[in-house]
Design a protein around this motif. Sequence first.
Motif, mmCIF file in Angstrom:
data_model
loop_
_atom_site.group_PDB
_atom_site.id
_atom_site.type_symbol
_atom_site.label_atom_id
_atom_site.label_comp_id
_atom_site.label_asym_id
_atom_site.label_seq_id
_atom_site.Cartn_x
_atom_site.Cartn_y
_atom_site.Cartn_z
ATOM 1 N N ALA A 136 60.385 117.029 -19.818
ATOM 2 C CA ALA A 136 60.677 116.434 -21.216
ATOM 3 C C ALA A 136 60.133 117.455 -22.447
ATOM 4 C CB ALA A 136 59.603 114.979 -21.351
ATOM 5 N N SER A 137 59.214 118.398 -22.081
ATOM 6 C CA SER A 137 58.788 119.323 -23.201
ATOM 7 C C SER A 137 58.858 120.722 -22.576
ATOM 8 C CB SER A 137 57.202 118.719 -23.551
ATOM 9 O OG SER A 137 56.797 119.706 -24.549
ATOM 10 N N PRO A 138 59.611 121.546 -23.321
ATOM 11 C CA PRO A 138 59.585 123.008 -22.883
ATOM 12 C C PRO A 138 58.304 123.407 -22.995
ATOM 13 C CG PRO A 138 61.650 122.544 -24.077
ATOM 14 C CD PRO A 138 60.725 121.179 -24.111
ATOM 15 N N GLU A 139 57.531 123.045 -23.965
ATOM 16 C CA GLU A 139 56.002 123.464 -24.481
ATOM 17 C C GLU A 139 55.131 123.317 -23.125
ATOM 18 O OE1 GLU A 139 57.972 121.633 -26.339
ATOM 19 O OE2 GLU A 139 58.118 123.217 -27.923
ATOM 20 N N ARG A 140 55.477 122.322 -22.341
ATOM 21 C CA ARG A 140 54.484 122.108 -21.055
ATOM 22 C C ARG A 140 54.894 123.379 -20.091
ATOM 23 N NH1 ARG A 140 51.990 117.853 -17.916
ATOM 24 N NH2 ARG A 140 52.852 116.458 -19.384
ATOM 25 N N ALA A 141 55.747 123.532 -19.970
ATOM 26 C CA ALA A 141 56.204 124.747 -19.066
ATOM 27 C C ALA A 141 55.656 126.250 -19.455
ATOM 28 C CB ALA A 141 57.835 124.795 -18.799
ATOM 29 N N ARG A 142 55.996 126.469 -20.996
ATOM 30 C CA ARG A 142 55.555 127.665 -21.481
ATOM 31 C C ARG A 142 53.908 127.522 -21.443
ATOM 32 N NH1 ARG A 142 55.292 126.746 -27.740
ATOM 33 N NH2 ARG A 142 53.357 125.727 -27.219
ATOM 34 N N ASP A 143 53.161 126.588 -21.642
ATOM 35 C CA ASP A 143 51.752 126.758 -21.666
ATOM 36 C C ASP A 143 51.371 126.959 -20.078
ATOM 37 O OD1 ASP A 143 51.909 126.431 -24.365
ATOM 38 O OD2 ASP A 143 51.333 124.392 -24.356
ATOM 39 N N GLU A 144 51.888 126.468 -19.131
ATOM 40 C CA GLU A 144 51.377 126.426 -17.871
ATOM 41 C C GLU A 144 51.650 127.753 -17.361
ATOM 42 O OE1 GLU A 144 52.251 122.074 -16.471
ATOM 43 O OE2 GLU A 144 53.586 123.383 -15.925
#
Length: 334
Positions: free
Chosen positions: A194-202
């Motif tokens: 749902a959020s590309p930011e999740r993938a980025r932060d992980e």
Amino acid sequence: LGWPLLFLCSKGNQAWWVRHAVERLWPGVAVTAADLLHRDLLRAPDTWLTDDHPAARQRLDVDTNRKRNLGLAAARMTGRTTVLFVDDDLCRLRTPSVVSALQHLLAGESTVAAWPCDDFPDNSVVHHARRDFLGLDQDVFIGAGAMLVAVDGWQLPGFPPIYNEDWLFLWEPIASQRVVAGPDVGQERYDPYASPERARDEEFGDVLGEGLYHLLHEGLPVAVALGAGYWRSVHAKRTRLIQRIIAELRRRLSVVATESEHTRLVHALAALEESRKRLTRATPESLADFVGRWRHDEELWTEYLEKLPRRDTLKEALLYLGLQESWIVTSGRC
């Protein structure tokens, strides 16, 4: 269990509301709830080096590791022998299972017990995609979402400011075979794409964790990870995985029939593209640098814990650790 509850609140959760909810549901339970309204906590006589790593600075708004370190420090200060970490999205952690885990710790067989989340897999975005779109098996690892920790009798690790901070906490206990795993527990479902930011932060922490645990599989010391040379092969392998997932997502988008599936694939592709971009910054040199900072901070953490004073209550401990009195509410004897 009859244990006091410590709630560390942020991201819209407020201490006064949490205390009220618990008092209404379970009258008489001892509660300490605190709002975390700044990052200047766990003040040490020296500098925490991991905090200044670029990957950690990009995650300053993520306070998971600070909460867990506060829990460990407050437990040490108030003479607790164990801490049970439970994330607020966990379910089906049963009292008999905790009691059984506690017996392992009290017998000296283990220093940590943890419960995996298998019902809804507790994986990173990339590894969700590996399972969902490549059809490959993907294990679920234990973590701090549900974890019982012995506070005394061993060199207690800390939680560094990075995704997979619980993997790094568990590295030494697992290496010394002092961890016991409980039965599967549940976790609230969410859309990992749902959020590309999740993938980025992980991404940085996911590569870091995978690389460090590969050392355990190979029987190699953590010192190997202090050199950038080790991380070049880890980085290359991760790059190939992400590229393979992206290629499969693009292939499916070219033939997908339904609107809902098209939307899901578009969101997943955006997330994986974000992972790929962040991976370009997770250079072998940056990964090796983080490992060096982490090992320094582990030594500092050990010294820090040893010098903590005793306090009678969790509130007094939290005040010493950098929280302000107006942020803390209590009920019962804590």
